[in-house]
Design an enzyme around this catalytic site. Sequence first.
Site, PDB file in Angstrom:
ATOM      1  CG  ASN A  10      -1.969   1.014   1.412  1.00 39.76           C
ATOM      2  OD1 ASN A  10      -1.538   2.178   0.928  1.00 39.76           O
ATOM      3  ND2 ASN A  10      -3.040   0.772   1.729  1.00 39.76           N
ATOM      4  CG  HIS A  13       0.664   6.426   4.622  1.00 42.36           C
ATOM      5  ND1 HIS A  13       0.037   7.326   4.992  1.00 42.36           N
ATOM      6  CD2 HIS A  13       0.131   5.184   5.029  1.00 42.36           C
ATOM      7  CE1 HIS A  13      -1.032   6.584   5.602  1.00 42.36           C
ATOM      8  NE2 HIS A  13      -1.138   5.285   5.789  1.00 42.36           N
ATOM      9  CG  HIS A  46      -8.063   4.186   1.029  1.00 36.74           C
ATOM     10  ND1 HIS A  46      -8.485   4.098   2.237  1.00 36.74           N
ATOM     11  CD2 HIS A  46      -9.403   4.342   0.466  1.00 36.74           C
ATOM     12  CE1 HIS A  46      -9.671   4.395   2.660  1.00 36.74           C
ATOM     13  NE2 HIS A  46     -10.129   4.511   1.784  1.00 36.74           N
ATOM     14  NE  ARG A  48      -9.099   8.532   4.403  1.00 31.11           N
ATOM     15  CZ  ARG A  48      -9.243   7.391   5.131  1.00 31.11           C
ATOM     16  NH1 ARG A  48      -8.553   6.357   5.609  1.00 31.11           N
ATOM     17  NH2 ARG A  48     -10.286   7.627   6.287  1.00 31.11           N
ATOM     18  NE  ARG A  52      -7.500  11.383   5.520  1.00 32.89           N
ATOM     19  CZ  ARG A  52      -7.870  10.894   6.481  1.00 32.89           C
ATOM     20  NH1 ARG A  52      -7.124   9.949   7.463  1.00 32.89           N
ATOM     21  NH2 ARG A  52      -9.065  10.965   6.816  1.00 32.89           N
ATOM     22  CD  GLU A  73      -6.778  -0.367   0.691  1.00 32.64           C
ATOM     23  OE1 GLU A  73      -6.039  -1.146   1.165  1.00 32.64           O
ATOM     24  OE2 GLU A  73      -6.816   0.876   1.367  1.00 32.64           O
ATOM     25  CB  THR A 104      -9.485   1.776   7.013  1.00 29.52           C
ATOM     26  OG1 THR A 104      -9.197   2.502   5.912  1.00 29.52           O
ATOM     27  CG2 THR A 104     -10.792   1.031   6.903  1.00 29.52           C
ATOM     28  CD  GLU A 154      -7.151  -6.233   2.737  1.00 27.00           C
ATOM     29  OE1 GLU A 154      -7.071  -6.244   1.646  1.00 27.00           O
ATOM     30  OE2 GLU A 154      -6.586  -5.716   3.550  1.00 27.00           O
ATOM     31  CG  HIS A 197      -5.409  -1.564   9.263  1.00 24.03           C
ATOM     32  ND1 HIS A 197      -5.189  -1.161  10.486  1.00 24.03           N
ATOM     33  CD2 HIS A 197      -5.845  -0.700   8.778  1.00 24.03           C
ATOM     34  CE1 HIS A 197      -5.251   0.172  10.408  1.00 24.03           C
ATOM     35  NE2 HIS A 197      -5.798   0.501   9.187  1.00 24.03           N
TER      36      HIS A 197
HETATM   37  N1  PXP Z   1      -5.956  -3.101   3.780  1.00 28.95           N
HETATM   38  C1  PXP Z   1      -6.795  -2.068   3.781  1.00 28.95           C
HETATM   39  C2  PXP Z   1      -8.132  -2.458   3.336  1.00 28.95           C
HETATM   40  C3  PXP Z   1      -6.430  -0.869   4.412  1.00 28.95           C
HETATM   41  O1  PXP Z   1      -7.473  -0.133   4.272  1.00 28.95           O
HETATM   42  C4  PXP Z   1      -5.277  -0.865   4.740  1.00 28.95           C
HETATM   43  C5  PXP Z   1      -4.716   0.905   5.294  1.00 28.95           C
HETATM   44  O2  PXP Z   1      -5.250   1.566   4.320  1.00 28.95           O
HETATM   45  C6  PXP Z   1      -4.145  -1.693   4.599  1.00 28.95           C
HETATM   46  C7  PXP Z   1      -4.613  -2.786   4.009  1.00 28.95           C
HETATM   47  C8  PXP Z   1      -2.930  -1.361   5.051  1.00 28.95           C
HETATM   48  O3  PXP Z   1      -2.712  -0.993   6.617  1.00 28.95           O
HETATM   49  P1  PXP Z   1      -1.486  -0.443   6.968  1.00 28.95           P
HETATM   50  O4  PXP Z   1      -0.997   0.716   6.306  1.00 28.95           O
HETATM   51  O5  PXP Z   1      -1.901  -0.293   8.576  1.00 28.95           O
HETATM   52  O6  PXP Z   1      -0.378  -1.596   6.776  1.00 28.95           O
END
Ligand code: PXP
Length: 246
Positions: A10, A13, A46, A48, A52, A73, A104, A154, A197
């Site tokens: 992901n 960030h 994602h 959003r 952001r 996402e 999330t 998931e 997550h």
């Molecule tokens: N899976 C989903 C569906 C998420 O919403 C997120 C966070 O955006 C992640 C995985 C990844 O989570 P993390 O950034 O905490 O590794």
Amino acid sequence: MTHPLRLGVNIDHVATIRNARGGDHPDPVRAAEIVAQVGGDGITAHLREDRRHIRDEDLARIQDATDLPLNLEMAATPEMLTIALRHKPHAACIVPEKREERTTEGGLDAAGLHNTLVPIVDQLRDANIRVSLFIEADQRQLETAIRLGVPVVEFHTGEYAHAILDGDTERTAKELRRITDMSALAAKNGIEPHAGHGLTFDNVQPIAAIPQLAELNIGHYLIGEAVFTGLEGAIRRMRDLMDEAR
Ligand code: PXP
């Protein structure tokens, strides 16, 4: 049976850091290219409602830059559905979204939102987008996913990650059992289970060891770790830990 375990990275960030200064560096597209170079299996992003981190134009740029499957996402809203149908990502993971949340928090209430989800899931499926629901490892939520006919769920691993941080071994074991049991139940019903997550080098292995899980989606920790060791090194280490756990 143990399946190969894919790693979706992901890259949200990277965009968070970019947006902090309003320019175009660091570019999440460059992160996507590195994920592809080091053998990551997919890019997760994602979009959003408040934009952001990832922005609309990033999606097409990411899709153009790599052949890796994009897992978008998205909240279950008409706006996001339109965007998904326009970009046609490989997969769309429907997540809950609250404007004021930092990340999330918790899974989608698929059971409560069943009637809202039906047309969204149907339209994504008709566009050949692989639909996933980001849910808690909870039987009621999984049963709704089965009823909706989605190919993927998931499981939210946030509670598991928090229990470890709290040093609560009983809660950790309980959370792990929930995810293990629901992964088996999903697979038994023909649904491919994924998880994600809050996963880190320290907590990923018990999750990666769950035999039915086919994919982990990991973001914040990898991007944070990349500050110290580079994205390539962080992804390689996560991949090694996942492989070791199988
Ligand atoms: N899976 C989903 C569906 C998420 O919403 C997120 C966070 O955006 C992640 C995985 C990844 O989570 P993390 O950034 O905490 O590794």
